[in-house]
Every structure is written in structure tokens, then in C-alpha cells.
Design a protein around this motif. Structure first.
Motif, PDB file in Angstrom:
ATOM      1  N   PRO A 421      23.620  64.123 -28.355  1.00 32.56           N
ATOM      2  CA  PRO A 421      23.465  64.483 -26.933  1.00 32.56           C
ATOM      3  C   PRO A 421      24.501  65.506 -26.463  1.00 32.56           C
ATOM      4  O   PRO A 421      24.170  66.417 -25.705  1.00 32.56           O
ATOM      5  N   ALA A 422      25.744  65.378 -26.932  1.00 31.76           N
ATOM      6  CA  ALA A 422      26.779  66.338 -26.532  1.00 31.76           C
ATOM      7  C   ALA A 422      26.489  67.718 -27.120  1.00 31.76           C
ATOM      8  O   ALA A 422      26.672  68.749 -26.443  1.00 31.76           O
ATOM      9  N   LEU A 423      26.014  67.762 -28.359  1.00 29.63           N
ATOM     10  CA  LEU A 423      25.681  69.046 -28.974  1.00 29.63           C
ATOM     11  C   LEU A 423      24.466  69.667 -28.286  1.00 29.63           C
ATOM     12  O   LEU A 423      24.400  70.887 -28.099  1.00 29.63           O
ATOM     13  N   GLN A 424      23.507  68.828 -27.917  1.00 31.90           N
ATOM     14  CA  GLN A 424      22.336  69.315 -27.181  1.00 31.90           C
ATOM     15  C   GLN A 424      22.761  69.939 -25.855  1.00 31.90           C
ATOM     16  O   GLN A 424      22.301  71.021 -25.486  1.00 31.90           O
ATOM     17  N   GLU A 425      23.666  69.262 -25.164  1.00 28.85           N
ATOM     18  CA  GLU A 425      24.134  69.779 -23.866  1.00 28.85           C
ATOM     19  C   GLU A 425      24.842  71.124 -24.044  1.00 28.85           C
ATOM     20  O   GLU A 425      24.677  72.040 -23.227  1.00 28.85           O
ATOM     21  N   HIS A 426      25.612  71.248 -25.121  1.00 31.34           N
ATOM     22  CA  HIS A 426      26.322  72.504 -25.369  1.00 31.34           C
ATOM     23  C   HIS A 426      25.335  73.636 -25.651  1.00 31.34           C
ATOM     24  O   HIS A 426      25.493  74.751 -25.143  1.00 31.34           O
ATOM     25  N   LEU A 427      24.331  73.371 -26.459  1.00 31.24           N
ATOM     26  CA  LEU A 427      23.312  74.389 -26.741  1.00 31.24           C
ATOM     27  C   LEU A 427      22.600  74.820 -25.465  1.00 31.24           C
ATOM     28  O   LEU A 427      22.411  76.012 -25.213  1.00 31.24           O
ATOM     29  N   ASN A 428      22.224  73.870 -24.650  1.00 29.10           N
ATOM     30  CA  ASN A 428      21.456  74.176 -23.444  1.00 29.10           C
ATOM     31  C   ASN A 428      22.293  74.881 -22.377  1.00 29.10           C
ATOM     32  O   ASN A 428      21.764  75.637 -21.557  1.00 29.10           O
ATOM     33  N   ARG A 429      23.598  74.640 -22.388  1.00 27.11           N
ATOM     34  CA  ARG A 429      24.463  75.260 -21.399  1.00 27.11           C
ATOM     35  C   ARG A 429      24.525  76.766 -21.597  1.00 27.11           C
ATOM     36  O   ARG A 429      24.783  77.531 -20.669  1.00 27.11           O
ATOM     37  N   ARG A 430      24.276  77.217 -22.835  1.00 26.36           N
ATOM     38  CA  ARG A 430      24.513  78.613 -23.166  1.00 26.36           C
ATOM     39  C   ARG A 430      23.284  79.372 -23.649  1.00 26.36           C
ATOM     40  O   ARG A 430      23.385  80.544 -23.965  1.00 26.36           O
ATOM     41  N   SER A 431      22.150  78.729 -23.744  1.00 24.09           N
ATOM     42  CA  SER A 431      21.041  79.349 -24.466  1.00 24.09           C
ATOM     43  C   SER A 431      19.797  79.535 -23.617  1.00 24.09           C
ATOM     44  O   SER A 431      19.550  78.797 -22.665  1.00 24.09           O
ATOM     45  N   SER A 432      18.986  80.515 -24.028  1.00 25.47           N
ATOM     46  CA  SER A 432      17.737  80.794 -23.333  1.00 25.47           C
ATOM     47  C   SER A 432      16.644  79.815 -23.743  1.00 25.47           C
ATOM     48  O   SER A 432      15.773  79.470 -22.942  1.00 25.47           O
ATOM     49  N   PHE A 433      16.672  79.364 -24.978  1.00 28.09           N
ATOM     50  CA  PHE A 433      15.682  78.407 -25.487  1.00 28.09           C
ATOM     51  C   PHE A 433      16.333  77.027 -25.484  1.00 28.09           C
ATOM     52  O   PHE A 433      17.242  76.754 -26.251  1.00 28.09           O
ATOM     53  N   ARG A 434      15.879  76.152 -24.598  1.00 22.17           N
ATOM     54  CA  ARG A 434      16.518  74.851 -24.438  1.00 22.17           C
ATOM     55  C   ARG A 434      15.942  73.839 -25.419  1.00 22.17           C
ATOM     56  O   ARG A 434      14.751  73.871 -25.741  1.00 22.17           O
ATOM     57  N   VAL A 435      16.808  72.956 -25.900  1.00 22.04           N
ATOM     58  CA  VAL A 435      16.386  71.908 -26.820  1.00 22.04           C
ATOM     59  C   VAL A 435      16.488  70.567 -26.109  1.00 22.04           C
ATOM     60  O   VAL A 435      17.262  70.395 -25.177  1.00 22.04           O
ATOM     61  N   GLY A 436      15.683  69.609 -26.587  1.00 23.50           N
ATOM     62  CA  GLY A 436      15.658  68.304 -25.936  1.00 23.50           C
ATOM     63  C   GLY A 436      15.519  67.164 -26.926  1.00 23.50           C
ATOM     64  O   GLY A 436      16.047  67.214 -28.040  1.00 23.50           O
ATOM     65  N   THR A 437      14.743  66.159 -26.531  1.00 27.76           N
ATOM     66  CA  THR A 437      14.577  64.969 -27.357  1.00 27.76           C
ATOM     67  C   THR A 437      13.952  65.291 -28.707  1.00 27.76           C
ATOM     68  O   THR A 437      14.314  64.703 -29.727  1.00 27.76           O
ATOM     69  N   VAL A 438      13.018  66.237 -28.717  1.00 32.38           N
ATOM     70  CA  VAL A 438      12.366  66.607 -29.981  1.00 32.38           C
ATOM     71  C   VAL A 438      13.406  67.107 -30.981  1.00 32.38           C
ATOM     72  O   VAL A 438      13.380  66.756 -32.163  1.00 32.38           O
ATOM     73  N   TRP A 439      14.331  67.948 -30.510  1.00 34.63           N
ATOM     74  CA  TRP A 439      15.383  68.456 -31.398  1.00 34.63           C
ATOM     75  C   TRP A 439      16.227  67.316 -31.967  1.00 34.63           C
ATOM     76  O   TRP A 439      16.532  67.289 -33.164  1.00 34.63           O
ATOM     77  N   LYS A 440      16.580  66.371 -31.115  1.00 39.11           N
ATOM     78  CA  LYS A 440      17.394  65.240 -31.591  1.00 39.11           C
ATOM     79  C   LYS A 440      16.637  64.399 -32.610  1.00 39.11           C
ATOM     80  O   LYS A 440      17.226  63.912 -33.586  1.00 39.11           O
ATOM     81  N   LEU A 441      15.346  64.236 -32.417  1.00 37.57           N
ATOM     82  CA  LEU A 441      14.543  63.475 -33.377  1.00 37.57           C
ATOM     83  C   LEU A 441      14.418  64.216 -34.712  1.00 37.57           C
ATOM     84  O   LEU A 441      14.480  63.611 -35.780  1.00 37.57           O
ATOM     85  N   LEU A 442      14.255  65.530 -34.628  1.00 31.45           N
ATOM     86  CA  LEU A 442      14.130  66.319 -35.854  1.00 31.45           C
ATOM     87  C   LEU A 442      15.416  66.278 -36.664  1.00 31.45           C
ATOM     88  O   LEU A 442      15.395  66.138 -37.887  1.00 31.45           O
ATOM     89  N   VAL A 443      16.554  66.405 -35.987  1.00 36.30           N
ATOM     90  CA  VAL A 443      17.843  66.398 -36.689  1.00 36.30           C
ATOM     91  C   VAL A 443      18.244  64.991 -37.108  1.00 36.30           C
ATOM     92  O   VAL A 443      18.703  64.776 -38.237  1.00 36.30           O
ATOM     93  N   GLY A 444      18.041  64.026 -36.214  1.00 35.21           N
ATOM     94  CA  GLY A 444      18.538  62.676 -36.475  1.00 35.21           C
ATOM     95  C   GLY A 444      17.604  61.783 -37.262  1.00 35.21           C
ATOM     96  O   GLY A 444      18.040  60.794 -37.856  1.00 35.21           O
ATOM     97  N   VAL A 445      16.304  62.114 -37.302  1.00 39.01           N
ATOM     98  CA  VAL A 445      15.336  61.246 -37.985  1.00 39.01           C
ATOM     99  C   VAL A 445      14.625  61.988 -39.122  1.00 39.01           C
ATOM    100  O   VAL A 445      14.692  61.579 -40.284  1.00 39.01           O
ATOM    101  N   LEU A 446      13.944  63.087 -38.786  1.00 37.81           N
ATOM    102  CA  LEU A 446      13.164  63.780 -39.820  1.00 37.81           C
ATOM    103  C   LEU A 446      14.059  64.373 -40.911  1.00 37.81           C
ATOM    104  O   LEU A 446      13.777  64.224 -42.105  1.00 37.81           O
ATOM    105  N   ALA A 447      15.129  65.062 -40.526  1.00 41.34           N
ATOM    106  CA  ALA A 447      16.001  65.696 -41.518  1.00 41.34           C
ATOM    107  C   ALA A 447      16.568  64.689 -42.516  1.00 41.34           C
ATOM    108  O   ALA A 447      16.524  64.920 -43.728  1.00 41.34           O
ATOM    109  N   PRO A 448      17.105  63.526 -42.075  1.00 42.42           N
ATOM    110  CA  PRO A 448      17.597  62.553 -43.057  1.00 42.42           C
ATOM    111  C   PRO A 448      16.504  62.031 -43.980  1.00 42.42           C
ATOM    112  O   PRO A 448      16.752  61.813 -45.177  1.00 42.42           O
ATOM    113  N   LEU A 449      15.287  61.826 -43.438  1.00 36.23           N
ATOM    114  CA  LEU A 449      14.194  61.328 -44.274  1.00 36.23           C
ATOM    115  C   LEU A 449      13.827  62.348 -45.359  1.00 36.23           C
ATOM    116  O   LEU A 449      13.677  61.995 -46.535  1.00 36.23           O
ATOM    117  N   VAL A 450      13.692  63.617 -44.960  1.00 36.49           N
ATOM    118  CA  VAL A 450      13.317  64.652 -45.926  1.00 36.49           C
ATOM    119  C   VAL A 450      14.433  64.871 -46.936  1.00 36.49           C
ATOM    120  O   VAL A 450      14.194  64.944 -48.152  1.00 36.49           O
TER     121      VAL A 450
END
Length: 537
Positions: A421-450
Motif C-alpha cells: 500500500p505504501a509503494l502504491q501510494e508513492h507511485l500514484n503520488r507521482r505518476s500519470s497512470f495510477r495503480v490500485g488493488t489490481v496491481w497489488k494482487l498481481l505483485v502480491g499474489v500472481l507473481a509469487p505463484l508464477v
């Protein structure tokens, strides 16, 4: 008389966002884009492979690229320092990544040296028509069998001399620093690389049989999509292709100015890298189509990847094609440029880490890092058993280095430290393309599984049969032993005291606005928030 507290020099920075993007693309676009992706795509169903490839890019490659950017930019340090500032217990992850880069740098340089020599050989067709295979293994490498001679110390001058020259060029670039060295080199080499490869592709397209090669590359085999191995191959390739998970993007993003659009930059880097891979596939398979036509066989009979493609198949094409010398110079020159831009990014991970840890200046740190690595590289890879050592080290560091540390890092950061969540907030504070729950699921769930699936498969494959049919003692040193040493070394280095000038804080509450970045405007309201030790207020 009061003594002034010594302050560290301001952290180096890229001259602009565009320089960072070119440098990040330069790191991502390496040898694998040219000699690995085309064959992986061909084996994975041709045109149909683009589906798992794009899925892997969107669901794993780009999310993990953002993950690295967020850590490096938020915590303003090399991989070990950034992870330490994330949480003290995470520091060994950064050193694990640094040691992976040490191993890769040592053998990566020799492939650049081979490519440089083959650029020269192409102009003169030194290998002789029909003798390409024997020339590479017997005349050029003077290859010996490790089963018979062990690890050789016999020096091969036609490899050793260009290898020393490669290291000298890279050391000069590294000594010049982030802006005048790495940034400037990428501003020159990346446009040249793109131009050279574009010319190579155009020339390859006019070769007889080129259309057959392109048909083989792009014709979709939809049945391949039902094969889990094809999807695993796509994800495995993406992890390596984008230079994620071994400290490069963490380090590079730490040199960005604080208001840089992180996700926008990441999207440009990711899609530029993929575009270059597809361009490489077109050029390589157009040339392979010509080679198949010349030999009276189909493309499957000549398609290969890696060293076989670069140093056997392409010299054969050069020998037989009209204007073949030009094709050879362009192809091997492109390998040199792609290799150099990737090698300097690999070395920067190591140099930046030691600078942060010890508080040394740029030039002495670079020399302390690069000279011993150059010596080891020359001693190991200018000998008659170099290819076996390279092959084994590359296979094990990719599987049990890069993939393993990526798996551990996302699990630790997402599930143990709960920092997404803290990394998500940092990305969104500075970026044009905002990330959310989907990003956290991809990094925290899908990436470890793959990653876990890929790692288990690699483990089973390498336990079930000796890799490359090499002797057990050889694999124990350059394979399993090296992979274990990377982990133990990472933990050991985390206990070395930090220099007082590194600003390495013991707590995990480091704020990137420390020192001269005390004020941060809210991106939505424009109001000023004063950043303190405890975070933005």
C-alpha cells in the motif's frame, strides 16, 4: 571549537527523464532480446505466442517493473540501501541482488568480447564458408572438455585481448558517473543500436526465403496455448527481459528526480523493450528463412537460440548471403552495443551499493569493483573451458538467483512487511497512470505463484539430470555452490557496518524528502505538505 558534521555528496541523478528512459531501455534491451526471444516465440506457437507474451508483460513484467521503481525512487538508494530503508530485515535481499550482478557481469563481458571479434571477422569472412561451426568451437574458443581437463588455465588470446578492451571501455564509462557516463553512453548507443538493427531487418527482408522465415515466426499454432509450458516460458522470458528483480531498476530509479512520472516511464520502457524484441524476431527469422532456403530445408531445421544462433547460424548466413558482410557487421555490432548498455547497468548495481555502504567516491569505488571483476572475468573466460563455465553459471544464476530473489522479495514486501500500500501510494503520488488493488494482487499474489511454479520446475529439472551432462564436482562449484553462496553472501554483507555518510537509517520509516526535499505538493490539490522524519504531515 565545534566540528562540522560531514555530509555526503548529493546523490547523482540522470540529466532528464528521457535519459533515464533510454538508460532503462538500454538495460532491458540486451543479448536475450536478440538471440533468445525469437526462438522462444517460435517454439511457443509462433504468432500465437504473442498472447501469453502480452499477458505476461501486462500481469507480471510491468507490475514488477513498477515495484522496483517504487522501491528505488521512494527510498533513494542502491538495492541494499533501498531495501534497508524499506525495513532493516530486508537488506539481505539487496545484497543478494548485488551478488547476482557480480556473477552476471563476470561472464556477460566475454559475450560482448566474442561479438566484437565476430564484428571484425564478418568484414573478412574469417571463418571460411562451410566452416562456421568448427571455427567457433575449435579455432576461436579452442574449446576443451571439462570432463578431461577440469577447469583450464590455458589462455586464448583472441578472446582474452578483446575481453580486456571491453572492460577498459566499460570502466571509463562507469568512472564518468551516472550523468556523464551511463546517461551519455545510452544517449549515443541506443539510437545507434536501433538504427543498426533497423537496417539489418530491412536488409534481411530482401534475402531470398525471408518470407518463409517470417511465416514460420508469425504463423500461429493455437494448440500451443493449451500447453502450460508455453505460458511458463512467456512469464520466464518477461522476468529476465525487463531487467526486473536483480537491482538494476531499483538503482536506476533512485537517480530520478522526485517529481518524475514513474509509471508513465515504466510503460514506455516496457513497450519499447517488447517492440525491439518483435523487431529482432523479424530480422532473425527473415535471415533464418534465407538460410533454410540455401540449405534446402525448412526453418525448423536451422532455427536455434543463444550462442548457436549468434555464432554459428548467423555466420552461416553471412557466408552465403549477398552483402553478407554488412549483415554480419550490423548483427554483431548490435550485440556489442546491446551488451555494453546492459553491462553498465549491471555494474552500476554493484558500484552504487558499495558507494552507499562505504561512503566512497565514484571513481575509487568503480575501480575497486571493476578491476577485480575484470581480472576474474579474464582468468575464467579467456580459457579453453570458458564456454562450460559460462553455460553453467548462466543457467543457475538465472533460475536460482534472479527468479529466487524475485520470489522472496515479493513475498517479504507484500506478505511480511505489508509495504505494497505504501509503494502504491508513492507511485500514484507521482505518476500519470495510477495503480490500485489490481496491481497489488498481481505483485502480491500472481507473481509469487508464477515465480514459485517456474522455480520448482527448474529445481526438478536440474535435480533429475545433471545440467549439460557436466561432472558433479563442476556443477557443485559453478552451479549449486554458486547459487547457495549468493544467498549466504547476501546475508553476510548485510552485517557489514554502514558508513556514517550513507544516511542508512536503522528504522524502516525513512522518508525520501530528507535533506533538501522537505516540501512535497499534493498532486491533486497542489497544497504543500511538509515532510518530516516520520513521514509527510
Amino acid at each position: 571549537m565545534a566540528t562540522a558534521t560531514k555530509q555526503p555528496a548529493r546523490r547523482e541523478a540522470f540529466g532528464s527523464r528521457n535519459v533515464f528512459i533510454l538508460s532503462a531501455i538500454g538495460s532491458a534491451v540486451g543479448l536475450g532480446n536478440i538471440w533468445r526471444f525469437p526462438y522462444v516465440a517460435y517454439e511457443g506457437g509462433g504468432g500465437a505466442f504473442l498472447i501469453p507474451y502480452l499477458c505476461a508483460l501486462l500481469t507480471a513484467g510491468i507490475p514488477l517493473l513498477f515495484f522496483d521503481y517504487a522501491i528505488g525512487h521512494r527510498f533513494r538508494g542502491s538495492a541494499p540501501l533501498a531495501f534497508r530503508r524499506l525495513h532493516r530485515a530486508a537488506e539481505p535481499l539487496g545484497w543478494w541482488q548485488v551478488l547476482i550482478c557480480v556473477v552476471i557481469a563476470v561472464y556477460y563481458a566475454v559475450i560482448i568480447a566474442w561479438s566484437a571479434m565476430y564484428t571484425w571477422f564478418s568484414a573478412q569472412l574469417t571463418w571460411g564458408k562451410g566452416n562456421e561451426n568448427d571455427f567457433f568451437f575449435s579455432d576461436f574458443l579452442q574449446m576443451a572438455d571439462v570432463k578431461e581437463v577440469g577447469v583450464s588455465t590455458q589462455f586464448v588470446p583472441q578472446v582474452g585481448i578483446p575481453l580486456v578492451l571491453v572492460w577498459l571501455v566499460v570502466i571509463v564509462i562507469m568512472c564518468l558517473g551516472v550523468k556523464r557516463g551511463i546517461g551519455a553512453a545510452n544517449m549515443i548507443l541506443m539510437p545507434l543500436l536501433s538504427l543498426m538493427f533497423l537496417v539489418l531487418v530491412v536488409q534481411s527482408l530482401f534475402l531470398p526465403g525471408a518470407l518463409d522465415g517470417l511465416n514460420a515466426f508469425f504463423t500461429p499454432d493455437w494448440k500451443a496455448l493449451a500447453n502450460p509450458a508455453v505460458w511458463a516460458s512467456a512469464y520466464g522470458h518477461i522476468f529476465f527481459s525487463l531487467s526486473v528483480a536483480f537491482g538494476i531498476m531499483v538503482t536506476y530509479s533512485s537517480y530520478l528526480k522526485r517529481r518524475t512520472d514513474l509509471t508513465g516511464s515504466g510503460l514506455v520502457v516496457a513497450f519499447a523493450n517488447s517492440s525491439f524484441e518483435i523487431l529482432a524476431g523479424i530480422g532473425v527469422f527473415a535471415a533464418l528463412g534465407f538460410m533454410a532456403a540455401a540449405q534446402g530445408t525448412d526453418v525448423s531445421g536451422v532455427a536455434s537460440s543463444g550462442i548457436g544462433l549468434a555464432f554459428i547460424a548467423f555466420p552461416t548466413i553471412v557466408s552465403n548471403a549477398t552483402g553478407g558482410s554488412i549483415i554480419g557487421v550490423l548483427f554483431f555490432g548490435a550485440l556489442v552495443f546491446a551488451g555494453v548498455t546492459s553491462l553498465i547497468s549491471i555494474l552500476e548495481v554493484i558500484v552504487a551499493a558499495l558507494q552507499d555502504k562505504l561512503g566512497w567516491r565514484r571513481v575509487p569505488t568503480t575501480l575497486v569493483v571493476a578491476i577485480p571483476l575484470a581480472a576474474i572475468s579474464t582468468a575464467l573466460f579467456s580459457t579453453t573451458t570458458a564456454l562450460a563455465v559460462l553455460d553453467t553459471a548462466d543457467a543457475f544464476v538465472n533460475a536460482f538467483g534472479i527468479m529466487a530473489v524475485a520470489l522472496v522479495a515479493v513475498i517479504v514486501v507484500a506478505w511480511f512487511l505489508h509495504k505494497l500500500p505504501a509503494l502504491q501510494e508513492h507511485l500514484n503520488r507521482r505518476s500519470s497512470f495510477r495503480v490500485g488493488t489490481v496491481w497489488k494482487l498481481l505483485v502480491g499474489v500472481l507473481a509469487p505463484l508464477v515465480l514459485g511454479y517456474l522455480l520448482v520446475n527448474e529445481l526438478i529439472a536440474k535435480i533429475s539430470a545433471p545440467y549439460g551432462d557436466y561432472p558433479g564436482w563442476f556443477l557443485s562449484i559453478f552451479g549449486w555452490g554458486m547459487a547457495i553462496a549468493l544467498i549466504l553472501g547476501g546475508v553476510a554483507l548485510s552485517f557489514v557496518p554502514w558508513s556514517k555518510s550513507s544516511h542508512a537509517k536503522d528504522d524502516s520509516d525513512y522518508d525520501e524528502f530528507l535533506l533538501d526535499e522537505a516540501y512535497d505538493p499534493d498532486p491533486e490539490t497542489g497544497s504543500i505538505r511538509v515532510a518530516t522524519q516520520g513521514g509527510a504531515r
